[in-house]
Design an enzyme around this catalytic site. Sequence first.
Site, PDB file in Angstrom:
ATOM      1  N   ASP A   1       0.876  -1.157   0.000  1.00 53.16           N
ATOM      2  CA  ASP A   1       0.000   0.000   0.000  1.00 53.16           C
ATOM      3  C   ASP A   1       0.930   1.229   0.000  1.00 53.16           C
ATOM      4  O   ASP A   1       2.113   1.106   0.338  1.00 53.16           O
ATOM      5  CB  ASP A   1      -0.869  -0.023   1.266  1.00 53.16           C
ATOM      6  N   LEU A   2       0.417   2.378  -0.391  1.00 55.00           N
ATOM      7  CA  LEU A   2       1.260   3.587  -0.444  1.00 55.00           C
ATOM      8  C   LEU A   2       0.992   4.533   0.732  1.00 55.00           C
ATOM      9  O   LEU A   2       1.862   4.762   1.579  1.00 55.00           O
ATOM     10  CB  LEU A   2       1.007   4.322  -1.765  1.00 55.00           C
ATOM     11  N   ASP A   3      -0.256   5.046   0.768  1.00 53.72           N
ATOM     12  CA  ASP A   3      -0.597   6.060   1.777  1.00 53.72           C
ATOM     13  C   ASP A   3      -0.614   5.431   3.167  1.00 53.72           C
ATOM     14  O   ASP A   3      -1.396   4.519   3.427  1.00 53.72           O
ATOM     15  CB  ASP A   3      -1.978   6.652   1.472  1.00 53.72           C
TER      16      ASP A   3
ATOM     17  N   THR B   1       0.337  10.573   3.333  1.00 51.50           N
ATOM     18  CA  THR B   1      -0.455  11.528   2.559  1.00 51.50           C
ATOM     19  C   THR B   1      -1.827  11.743   3.167  1.00 51.50           C
ATOM     20  O   THR B   1      -2.563  12.615   2.701  1.00 51.50           O
ATOM     21  CB  THR B   1      -0.638  11.032   1.110  1.00 51.50           C
TER      22      THR B   1
ATOM     23  N   LYS C   1      -9.464   6.408   4.717  1.00 56.10           N
ATOM     24  CA  LYS C   1      -8.182   5.743   4.429  1.00 56.10           C
ATOM     25  C   LYS C   1      -8.394   4.487   3.573  1.00 56.10           C
ATOM     26  O   LYS C   1      -9.185   3.627   3.939  1.00 56.10           O
ATOM     27  CB  LYS C   1      -7.461   5.396   5.727  1.00 56.10           C
ATOM     28  N   GLY C   2      -7.692   4.428   2.468  1.00 54.13           N
ATOM     29  CA  GLY C   2      -7.764   3.257   1.585  1.00 54.13           C
ATOM     30  C   GLY C   2      -8.968   3.264   0.660  1.00 54.13           C
ATOM     31  O   GLY C   2      -9.116   2.397  -0.188  1.00 54.13           O
TER      32      GLY C   2
ATOM     33  N   SER D   1      -2.128   0.584  -4.529  1.00 56.52           N
ATOM     34  CA  SER D   1      -2.726   1.767  -3.906  1.00 56.52           C
ATOM     35  C   SER D   1      -4.016   2.128  -4.621  1.00 56.52           C
ATOM     36  O   SER D   1      -4.096   2.031  -5.848  1.00 56.52           O
ATOM     37  CB  SER D   1      -1.754   2.949  -3.996  1.00 56.52           C
ATOM     38  N   ALA D   2      -4.995   2.593  -3.838  1.00 60.79           N
ATOM     39  CA  ALA D   2      -6.259   3.056  -4.427  1.00 60.79           C
ATOM     40  C   ALA D   2      -6.082   4.413  -5.097  1.00 60.79           C
ATOM     41  O   ALA D   2      -6.994   4.894  -5.777  1.00 60.79           O
ATOM     42  CB  ALA D   2      -7.322   3.161  -3.336  1.00 60.79           C
ATOM     43  N   SER D   3      -4.922   5.031  -4.918  1.00 62.67           N
ATOM     44  CA  SER D   3      -4.738   6.408  -5.387  1.00 62.67           C
ATOM     45  C   SER D   3      -4.320   6.499  -6.849  1.00 62.67           C
ATOM     46  O   SER D   3      -3.320   5.911  -7.266  1.00 62.67           O
ATOM     47  CB  SER D   3      -3.683   7.112  -4.529  1.00 62.67           C
TER      48      SER D   3
ATOM     49  N   LYS E   1     -10.636  -1.765  -2.042  1.00 64.26           N
ATOM     50  CA  LYS E   1     -10.462  -2.421  -0.749  1.00 64.26           C
ATOM     51  C   LYS E   1     -11.746  -2.231   0.075  1.00 64.26           C
ATOM     52  O   LYS E   1     -12.339  -1.159  -0.016  1.00 64.26           O
ATOM     53  CB  LYS E   1      -9.277  -1.786   0.012  1.00 64.26           C
TER      54      LYS E   1
ATOM     55  N   GLU F   1      -0.007  -3.132   4.743  1.00 66.95           N
ATOM     56  CA  GLU F   1      -1.148  -2.201   4.815  1.00 66.95           C
ATOM     57  C   GLU F   1      -1.255  -1.511   6.169  1.00 66.95           C
ATOM     58  O   GLU F   1      -0.930  -2.098   7.194  1.00 66.95           O
ATOM     59  CB  GLU F   1      -2.446  -2.994   4.632  1.00 66.95           C
ATOM     60  N   ASP F   2      -1.774  -0.267   6.150  1.00 71.16           N
ATOM     61  CA  ASP F   2      -2.043   0.438   7.413  1.00 71.16           C
ATOM     62  C   ASP F   2      -3.542   0.547   7.698  1.00 71.16           C
ATOM     63  O   ASP F   2      -3.918   1.047   8.755  1.00 71.16           O
ATOM     64  CB  ASP F   2      -1.451   1.857   7.373  1.00 71.16           C
TER      65      ASP F   2
END
Length: 225
Positions: free
Chosen positions: A8-10, A16, A45-46, A116-118, A147, A171-172
Amino acid sequence: MLKGFVFDLDGVITDTARFHYQAWSKIAQDDMGITINPSVNEQLKGVSRMDSLNVILKFGQRENDFTEAEKEALATKKNDYYVQLISNMTPADILPGIQAFLDQLKAEGYQMSLASASKNAPRILNGLQLTNYFDQIVDPASLHAGKPDPEIFAKGATLLGLKPTEAVGLEDAFAGIQSINGAGEFSVGIGDPAILNEADLNFTSTAEISLDQIKTAFATWAAKQ
Ligand code: BG6
Ligand code: MG
């Protein structure tokens, strides 16, 4: 055998969430008359851009007050502001421990992909100067469901040519852990273990991440698959 890592990114590679929050707070206030708070932020988030907008409208009890075209315009306005906020990101914005972890993974020959969902993920990786670490980036526009659906993490592994049991997902967000588990991969949670209680292994922050611990826990998990 452990062959690759799906990130995951964020919240895992960089923080972010504060910029998403800042941008949504402004648009919610100025254009929807809704004041959001940190607990609403947790729910973003996500979650994809349009789904985030729907969460905010529901929170403000305004879910029936905007047409689809108006919602598209609100999401675009939020993104324009968000893009301004992330435009000055540099390697200094990489979360603690991540650069060393990525270097170690690269040195040991693991494959890496981004789930990432972004839609801004390529731009963010570029600012962080991390693009070259990733063999594949899942395009969130190609997905049928976000997600917690397993699709994004499943794709993160298949793009690398890996079976789910050869991949670790990081993942966070709770929805992200559910996505990793649903894809049949080994899940590593970064954050509060009480929230990420379905993760196969948890680190309270990125600074705690240990490849040795992941390898050990993965081996025990893989033996049972
Ligand atoms: C996720 C964030 O990574 O990306 C969400 O956690 C965000 O908060 C989503 O809504 C979509 O991001 P973007 O950049 O495509 O609007
Ligand atoms: Mg995240």
